[in-house]
Design a protein around this motif. Sequence first.
Motif, PDB file in Angstrom:
ATOM      1  N   MET A  41       6.801 -59.609 -29.277  1.00  0.00           N
ATOM      2  CA  MET A  41       5.472 -58.859 -29.322  1.00  0.00           C
ATOM      3  C   MET A  41       4.614 -59.381 -28.228  1.00  0.00           C
ATOM      4  N   ASN A  42       3.666 -58.564 -28.066  1.00  0.00           N
ATOM      5  CA  ASN A  42       2.621 -59.255 -26.987  1.00  0.00           C
ATOM      6  C   ASN A  42       1.849 -60.208 -27.842  1.00  0.00           C
ATOM      7  N   ARG A  43       1.726 -61.156 -27.330  1.00  0.00           N
ATOM      8  CA  ARG A  43       0.715 -62.435 -27.909  1.00  0.00           C
ATOM      9  C   ARG A  43      -0.724 -62.186 -27.228  1.00  0.00           C
ATOM     10  N   THR A  44      -1.435 -61.467 -27.705  1.00  0.00           N
ATOM     11  CA  THR A  44      -2.768 -61.270 -27.218  1.00  0.00           C
ATOM     12  C   THR A  44      -3.550 -62.161 -28.045  1.00  0.00           C
ATOM     13  N   PRO A  45      -4.567 -62.651 -27.050  1.00  0.00           N
ATOM     14  CA  PRO A  45      -5.440 -63.837 -27.652  1.00  0.00           C
ATOM     15  C   PRO A  45      -6.527 -63.351 -28.864  1.00  0.00           C
ATOM     16  N   HIS A  46      -6.204 -63.840 -30.002  1.00  0.00           N
ATOM     17  CA  HIS A  46      -6.965 -63.558 -31.278  1.00  0.00           C
ATOM     18  C   HIS A  46      -7.047 -64.537 -32.154  1.00  0.00           C
ATOM     19  N   ILE A  74      -7.489 -50.334 -21.687  1.00  0.00           N
ATOM     20  CA  ILE A  74      -6.876 -50.003 -20.405  1.00  0.00           C
ATOM     21  C   ILE A  74      -5.353 -49.710 -20.337  1.00  0.00           C
ATOM     22  N   SER A  75      -4.248 -50.483 -21.174  1.00  0.00           N
ATOM     23  CA  SER A  75      -3.259 -50.127 -21.095  1.00  0.00           C
ATOM     24  C   SER A  75      -3.041 -48.825 -21.968  1.00  0.00           C
ATOM     25  N   ALA A  76      -3.677 -48.907 -22.862  1.00  0.00           N
ATOM     26  CA  ALA A  76      -3.560 -47.581 -23.838  1.00  0.00           C
ATOM     27  C   ALA A  76      -3.999 -46.246 -22.895  1.00  0.00           C
ATOM     28  N   LEU A  77      -5.092 -46.501 -22.214  1.00  0.00           N
ATOM     29  CA  LEU A  77      -5.641 -45.455 -21.404  1.00  0.00           C
ATOM     30  C   LEU A  77      -4.419 -44.998 -20.427  1.00  0.00           C
ATOM     31  N   ASP A 113     -10.574 -61.436 -28.395  1.00  0.00           N
ATOM     32  CA  ASP A 113     -11.470 -61.797 -27.238  1.00  0.00           C
ATOM     33  C   ASP A 113     -11.759 -60.454 -26.756  1.00  0.00           C
ATOM     34  N   PRO A 114     -13.010 -60.115 -26.554  1.00  0.00           N
ATOM     35  CA  PRO A 114     -13.419 -58.762 -25.937  1.00  0.00           C
ATOM     36  C   PRO A 114     -12.542 -58.504 -24.640  1.00  0.00           C
ATOM     37  N   ALA A 115     -12.460 -59.581 -23.648  1.00  0.00           N
ATOM     38  CA  ALA A 115     -11.769 -59.100 -22.296  1.00  0.00           C
ATOM     39  C   ALA A 115     -10.307 -58.869 -22.730  1.00  0.00           C
ATOM     40  N   ALA A 116      -9.545 -59.441 -23.740  1.00  0.00           N
ATOM     41  CA  ALA A 116      -8.357 -59.323 -24.072  1.00  0.00           C
ATOM     42  C   ALA A 116      -8.478 -57.607 -24.744  1.00  0.00           C
TER      43      ALA A 116
END
Length: 105
Positions: free
Chosen positions: A1-6, A22-25, A13-16
């Motif tokens: 799974m994608n390890r997004t900073p949280h 953007i990936s969803a878009l 994180d707002p940038a993440a």
Amino acid sequence: MNRTPHSRLGKMDPAAAEQLAISALAFVASDPALLPRFLALSGIDAGQIRLAAGEPGFLAGVLQFILAHEPTLAAFCESTQTEPAHVSAALRALPFGDDRFEAST
């Protein structure tokens, strides 16, 4: 799974969060069934997507669209190897992505 900073509290994180949105878009834009539905629900036209993406709240709206339909959420998460909880955390980290700005439809 994608390890997004949280954080451990489910904050991202707002940038993440922006990158995930953007990936969803891109996911929505590449799907011939989802894109027309998204455009109809958002009230924008295909030529306005790039401009709209820079507006506060638009990326949160993309994530709300993904989260509102379980099969779409599952397909997006599978496609991007992202946990559904990360999509929710990303929504909360974006402008207009929290409950204070929830619009009635």
